[in-house]
Design an enzyme around this catalytic site. Structure first.
Site, PDB file in Angstrom:
ATOM      1  N   CYS A  77       0.859  -1.174   0.000  1.00  0.00           N
ATOM      2  CA  CYS A  77       0.000   0.000   0.000  1.00  0.00           C
ATOM      3  C   CYS A  77       0.903   1.234   0.000  1.00  0.00           C
ATOM      4  CB  CYS A  77      -0.953  -0.011   1.197  1.00  0.00           C
ATOM      5  SG  CYS A  77      -0.121  -0.093   2.790  1.00  0.00           S
ATOM      6  N   ILE A  78       0.469   2.316   0.605  1.00  0.00           N
ATOM      7  CA  ILE A  78       1.230   3.556   0.515  1.00  0.00           C
ATOM      8  C   ILE A  78       2.509   3.509   1.347  1.00  0.00           C
ATOM      9  CG2 ILE A  78       1.132   6.046   0.987  1.00  0.00           C
ATOM     10  CD1 ILE A  78      -1.842   5.907   0.381  1.00  0.00           C
TER      11      ILE A  78
END
Length: 624
Positions: free
Chosen positions: A26-27
């Site tokens: 993810c981020i």
């Protein structure tokens, strides 16, 4: 350590290439599913330079990297090579928690497609801002064209989800996307919109005509069904005929079942979830907002926020807005930003100041994991300040029913998506985030101590971090146990034997009393009572692990006299153990005693005595 070397170390810590079933990111986090959990070395991963922490959460192993996660993941992808053919499965003995599997599945599906969703949402917010500033007309062709671009990821969401779900369920990608095409077939959407034809007949059964545009659960369930049918068909069809009959039979069996049963069921679940949260905010908006706004960081940490995704997209589809997940995330993220800024203002420690500064900007843009793991959760009180600030902002949002009209990263760039013509929605949004930010900032300043000192590596695996007192003299630590002293390398458990948990010794118990070796705090107690974590007043962190594999006893034979957070004095009885019961069940009495923050000291030296008595003999010497 460069990214290539870090990637190699991460793969090794996860048990090697052959142990990794699925990887994505993810981020800020790398996420993994593995075959065998026993091969994973979390202690090793938490010590790696360049890692903010590693944990097992929501059915997956998460390695928190920060802003460079994509670069590290690219190196890991090169090491793992091509994806498996979909026939490999997780260790069947590791059933895990059903909720963990659900969160892991939803997370694994949505995380890879978030760039498209967030990109479309941000563009929609920018359009709203441009219209409000009268820089573009909402009736012009330019606006209409850009609307096509911003709406496409949401309207054709089933295609994005099908692509991602195929990887998560390890099935054929093209067939999965074809199923999304079935759900989004123009004639079905036309029938659903017209209302004149509500169903079609297929072998005597009704096939409901529903509009599945922007839907989530129907295609997830459809691809999940396909994964089983595809593998089943592949097993019974000879290899020479698979190229023809496997795709044919997979579609022929899956598509009708999906249209008749699974897709309508998924649609109803999404609608009911959306109705539940909408009704909750209508009935008890301030209370619901206060709870969700305050608890959102904890929800995000555990991965439970993905459980809100189906209802969020159902709400966008039905009403055109969301008033639960994204607004609550927004106030929580601004509260986190305020808390980090408070630490930046108050702390005098240069390393902590630098870390707070580096995590502040990402937090303002909605990326709060570095701030949570590196600053606020590490120091505890600023984290509590962020929870209070988020709760106040959430209550404000609940009172004014603040809505967002686009799916975007919940940070400062998301603010245009709260603009609504003819309402005070945008001003209410600013009020909520302003209060959450200011309250968290003020409380963080008031609660943060000036003398806080940052340990060498931010790590979520360390419990109860206490500011280290700098000492010139060695710290002598008494033995918490009575028995024969053996080198740590003699421990049957490799995690301890290889020093992954820290330096120390193993004691073969001759007495069932565990006593406090110093004055300090109980920072961790295993649910099965077989292990204790202690932190001395000088900052030494000790782990006492009674026996090997005694976790299997589920606490039987262990009697606790303290709780997590209790203060302890030298000689206090912490735990008693039935040694005979351990031996009768076939478990070794070898008990590792290690200093888990050994890396913060020059050396940890153990006694030369062959035997020690609890709180009478020195066991370890910690050299600063």
């Amino acid at each position: 350590m460069n990214k290539k070397e870090l990637a190699k170390q991460i793969v090794t810590g996860l048990g090697g290439e052959e142990n990794i079933v699925l990887s994505w990111h993810c981020i800020t986090r790398l996420r993994f599913n593995v075959k065998n959990k026993d091969k994973v070395q979390l202690g090793m991963l938490n010590k790696l330079e360049g890692i903010m922490g590693a944990q097992f959460q929501s059915g997956q192993y998460q390695v928190i990297i920060g802003s460079e996660v994509a670069d590290v993941f690219a190196e890991i992808a090169l090491l793992l090579g091509e994806e498996a053919d979909g026939t490999e499965t997780l260790n069947k003995g590791e059933k895990g928690n059903i909720l963990d599997h659900i969160f892991d599945t939803v997370s694994g599906i949505f995380t890879p497609i978030l760039p498209a969703i967030v990109g479309g949402g941000l563009l929609k917010g920018m359009l709203a801002l441009l219209v409000s500033l009268k820089l573009i007309s909402d009736t012009g062709s330019s606006y209409e064209l850009l609307s096509f671009v911003s709406d496409a990821p949401f309207h054709f969401l089933p295609f994005l989800i099908a692509f991602s779900a195929a990887k998560k369920f390890r099935t054929d990608t093209s067939l999965s996307v074809a199923l999304a095409g079935v759900l989004m077939y123009p004639k079905i959407i036309e029938y659903a919109a017209g209302g004149e034809i509500t169903n079609l007949k297929f072998i005597g059964l009704n096939v409901p005509m529903n509009n599945y545009a922007s839907s989530v659960l129907p295609i997830i369930l459809g691809v999940w069904l396909l994964s089983y049918i595809y593998r089943g068909v592949k097993k019974i069809i000879p290899k020479s005929l698979q190229i023809i009959f496997v795709p044919l039979l997979s579609l022929l069996i899956t598509a009708p079942i999906m249209l008749m049963f699974i897709a309508p069921l998924g649609n109803y679940i999404g609608v009911y979830l959306q109705q539940f949260f909408t009704t909750l905010f209508e009935i008890a908006g301030p209370i619901a907002g206060l709870l969700l706004g305050g608890l959102m960081p904890l929800i995000v940490i555990t991965g439970m926020h993905y459980a809100f995704f189906p209802s969020t997209f159902a709400s966008f589809d039905k009403f055109g807005y969301d008033l639960v997940l994204l607004p609550m995330n927004l106030v929580a993220n601004f509260a986190q930003s305020g808390a980090v800024l408070g630490v930046l203002f108050k702390t005098k420690d240069e390393k902590m100041k630098q870390l707070a500064f580096s995590t502040l900007l990402p937090a303002i843009f909605g990326i709060t994991e570095p701030a949570i793991y590196g600053v606020t959760m590490k120091l505890k009180k600023p984290f509590y300040a962020s929870l209070i600030g988020g709760a106040v902002g959430g209550a404000i949002y609940g009172i004014f029913s603040v809505k967002t009209f686009a799916f975007s990263q919940p940070g400062i760039t998301a603010l245009p998506s709260y603009i609504e013509k003819g309402s005070n929605n945008f001003m209410s949004a600013l009020l909520g985030i302003g209060l959450s930010f200011i309250i968290a900032l003020v409380l963080s300043i008031l609660l943060t101590k000036d003398e806080m000192v940052l340990t060498e590596e931010p790590s979520i695996a360390k419990k109860g971090n206490v500011g280290l007192e700098k000492r010139d003299r060695p710290i002598n630590i008494l033995s918490p146990l009575t028995g024969e002293v053996l080198p740590l390398e003699r421990t049957p458990d490799k995690t301890f034997a290889e020093g992954l948990m820290g330096r120390g010794v193993t004691i073969e118990l001759t007495n069932g009393f565990v006593r406090a070796p110093f004055e300090g705090t109980v920072t961790m107690i295993a649910p099965t009572k077989h292990a204790l974590g202690l932190t001395s007043e000088s900052g030494v962190e000790m782990l006492i692990h009674i026996g090997i594999d005694t976790v299997q006893l589920n606490g039987v034979g262990f009697n606790l006299y303290v709780q997590t957070g209790d203060s302890i004095r030298t000689g206090d009885i912490l735990l008693t153990v039935d040694l005979n019961l351990i031996k009768e069940n076939g478990y070794a009495l070898l008990s590792p005693v290690v200093i888990t923050n050994s890396s913060e000291y020059l050396d940890v030296i153990h006694t030369s005595e062959q035997g020690v008595t609890a709180v009478e003999d020195n066991l370890l010497m910690v050299i600063n």
